[in-house]
Design an enzyme around this catalytic site. Structure first.
Site, mmCIF file in Angstrom:
data_model
loop_
_atom_site.group_PDB
_atom_site.id
_atom_site.type_symbol
_atom_site.label_atom_id
_atom_site.label_comp_id
_atom_site.label_asym_id
_atom_site.label_seq_id
_atom_site.Cartn_x
_atom_site.Cartn_y
_atom_site.Cartn_z
ATOM 1 N N GLY A 12 0.774 -1.243 0.000
ATOM 2 C CA GLY A 12 0.000 0.000 0.000
ATOM 3 C C GLY A 12 0.801 1.288 0.000
ATOM 4 N N ARG A 90 -6.197 -8.876 -8.251
ATOM 5 C CA ARG A 90 -7.275 -9.764 -8.674
ATOM 6 C C ARG A 90 -7.927 -9.125 -9.891
ATOM 7 N NH1 ARG A 90 -9.777 -14.574 -6.651
ATOM 8 N NH2 ARG A 90 -12.014 -14.535 -7.022
ATOM 9 N N LEU A 92 -10.655 -8.015 -12.481
ATOM 10 C CA LEU A 92 -12.052 -7.614 -12.323
ATOM 11 C C LEU A 92 -12.825 -7.979 -13.587
ATOM 12 C CD1 LEU A 92 -11.317 -4.099 -10.827
ATOM 13 C CD2 LEU A 92 -12.166 -6.092 -9.587
ATOM 14 N N ASN A 106 -6.171 2.837 -12.425
ATOM 15 C CA ASN A 106 -5.138 1.884 -11.996
ATOM 16 C C ASN A 106 -3.773 2.522 -12.232
ATOM 17 O OD1 ASN A 106 -4.006 -0.668 -11.223
ATOM 18 N ND2 ASN A 106 -3.610 -1.085 -13.389
ATOM 19 N N HIS A 108 0.188 1.374 -13.230
ATOM 20 C CA HIS A 108 0.974 0.249 -13.751
ATOM 21 C C HIS A 108 2.447 0.659 -13.744
ATOM 22 C CE1 HIS A 108 1.581 -3.422 -16.045
ATOM 23 N NE2 HIS A 108 2.440 -2.743 -16.787
ATOM 24 N N THR A 145 -10.508 -0.191 -18.158
ATOM 25 C CA THR A 145 -11.554 -0.716 -19.053
ATOM 26 C C THR A 145 -11.422 -2.237 -19.011
ATOM 27 O OG1 THR A 145 -10.126 -0.751 -20.997
ATOM 28 C CG2 THR A 145 -11.368 1.294 -20.599
ATOM 29 N N ASP A 149 -4.938 -3.490 -18.741
ATOM 30 C CA ASP A 149 -3.861 -2.507 -18.948
ATOM 31 C C ASP A 149 -4.050 -1.693 -20.227
ATOM 32 O OD1 ASP A 149 -2.574 -3.231 -16.573
ATOM 33 O OD2 ASP A 149 -1.353 -4.748 -17.573
ATOM 34 N N GLU A 178 5.739 6.574 -9.219
ATOM 35 C CA GLU A 178 4.323 6.229 -9.003
ATOM 36 C C GLU A 178 3.727 7.122 -7.923
ATOM 37 O OE1 GLU A 178 3.351 2.032 -8.610
ATOM 38 O OE2 GLU A 178 5.227 1.494 -9.572
HETATM 39 C C1 GRF Z 1 2.837 -0.908 -7.763
HETATM 40 O O1 GRF Z 1 4.054 -1.163 -8.403
HETATM 41 C C2 GRF Z 1 1.770 -0.636 -8.790
HETATM 42 O O2 GRF Z 1 2.250 -0.058 -9.958
HETATM 43 C C3 GRF Z 1 1.235 -2.001 -9.083
HETATM 44 O O3 GRF Z 1 1.284 -2.683 -7.861
HETATM 45 C C4 GRF Z 1 2.295 -2.120 -7.031
HETATM 46 C C5 GRF Z 1 1.650 -1.767 -5.725
HETATM 47 O O4 GRF Z 1 2.575 -1.327 -4.772
HETATM 48 N N1 GRF Z 1 -0.076 -1.938 -9.676
HETATM 49 P P1 GRF Z 1 2.073 -0.718 -3.390
HETATM 50 O O5 GRF Z 1 1.239 -1.788 -2.693
HETATM 51 O O6 GRF Z 1 1.280 0.504 -3.697
HETATM 52 O O7 GRF Z 1 3.324 -0.407 -2.629
#
Ligand code: GRF
Length: 209
Positions: A12, A90, A92, A106, A108, A145, A149, A178
């Site tokens: 998280g 998971r 969806l 999301n 990625h 969608t 991805d 991110e």
């Molecule tokens: C991240 O690398 C994100 O891009 C991917 O899952 C990972 C989650 O990391 N979808 P965290 O649990 O937010 O640290």
């Protein structure tokens, strides 16, 4: 102020970046609930510390629709303006995604449309980037969608891939990006500046610009 629900299965850190951005006022919003399918996910602890409702709906041993219907029922009760997937491990169904079309994002850990799709999660992504010889990587925030991805891209941040990079170092540097990209995308959403135009997201300028 928008109401945000986050779905997370792991540590998280992205959830944390969103909660921090709400706390600081960078995002005019509040994380009202965190839903996890994994018992013991640290994301749930983070949510408790922040003061969001925590909802554990274990997916293990359940049929996809059965599990999803439980999640959908909770979301109907919570009534979020935006649903964020943040390391939600998971898949969806199209039914779920359609219900929140244009309101579910999301993140990625690569530059889509490369290095996405089936099997491209976690360290697999960074390994594939290193093996490809690509000179840049980064992260992508996109609307979700039914095409895995493949939804409209909201924003991306790039970093160079270094000769010395390993899966671990690349992952760590992408993760730093991110934590900037996701709050920025959510802020734009909260400001009503994201317009989906077919496969493309247009970012409208702020009123005071
Ligand atoms: C991240 O690398 C994100 O891009 C991917 O899952 C990972 C989650 O990391 N979808 P965290 O649990 O937010 O640290």
């Amino acid at each position: 102020m928008i109401r945000i629900a986050v779905m997370a299965s792991g540590g998280g850190t992205n959830l944390q970046s969103i909660m921090d951005a709400c706390e600081s006022g960078y995002i005019d919003g509040k994380v009202v609930a965190v839903i996890s399918n994994k018992d013991g996910a640290y994301a749930l602890e983070r949510a408790k510390i922040y003061g969001a409702e925590t909802i554990l709906i274990p997916s293990r041993g359940k049929r996809r629709e059965e599990h999803e219907n439980e999640v959908l029922a909770e979301l109907e009760r919570i009534r979020p303006d935006l649903v964020l997937l943040a390391g939600y491990m998971r898949m969806l169904t199209a039914n779920f995604i359609e219900r929140y079309r244009g309101k579910i994002m999301n993140i990625h850990p690569a530059l889509l449309p490369c290095f996405g799709g089936k099997g491209m999660y976690g360290e697999n992504v960074h390994r594939a980037v290193l093996e490809s010889g690509a000179k840049v990587s980064g992260c992508t925030v996109h609307f979700v969608t039914p095409h895995v991805d493949g939804g409209p891209i909201i924003l991306q941040r790039c970093i160079p891939v270094l000769d010395s990079d390993t899966v671990e170092t690349l992952k760590a540097r992408v993760l730093e990006e991110e934590h900037k990209a996701y709050p920025e995308a959510v802020r734009l959403f909260a400001e009503g500046r994201l317009k989906i135009d077919g496969a493309v997201v247009r970012i409208e300028s702020a009123n005071n610009e």
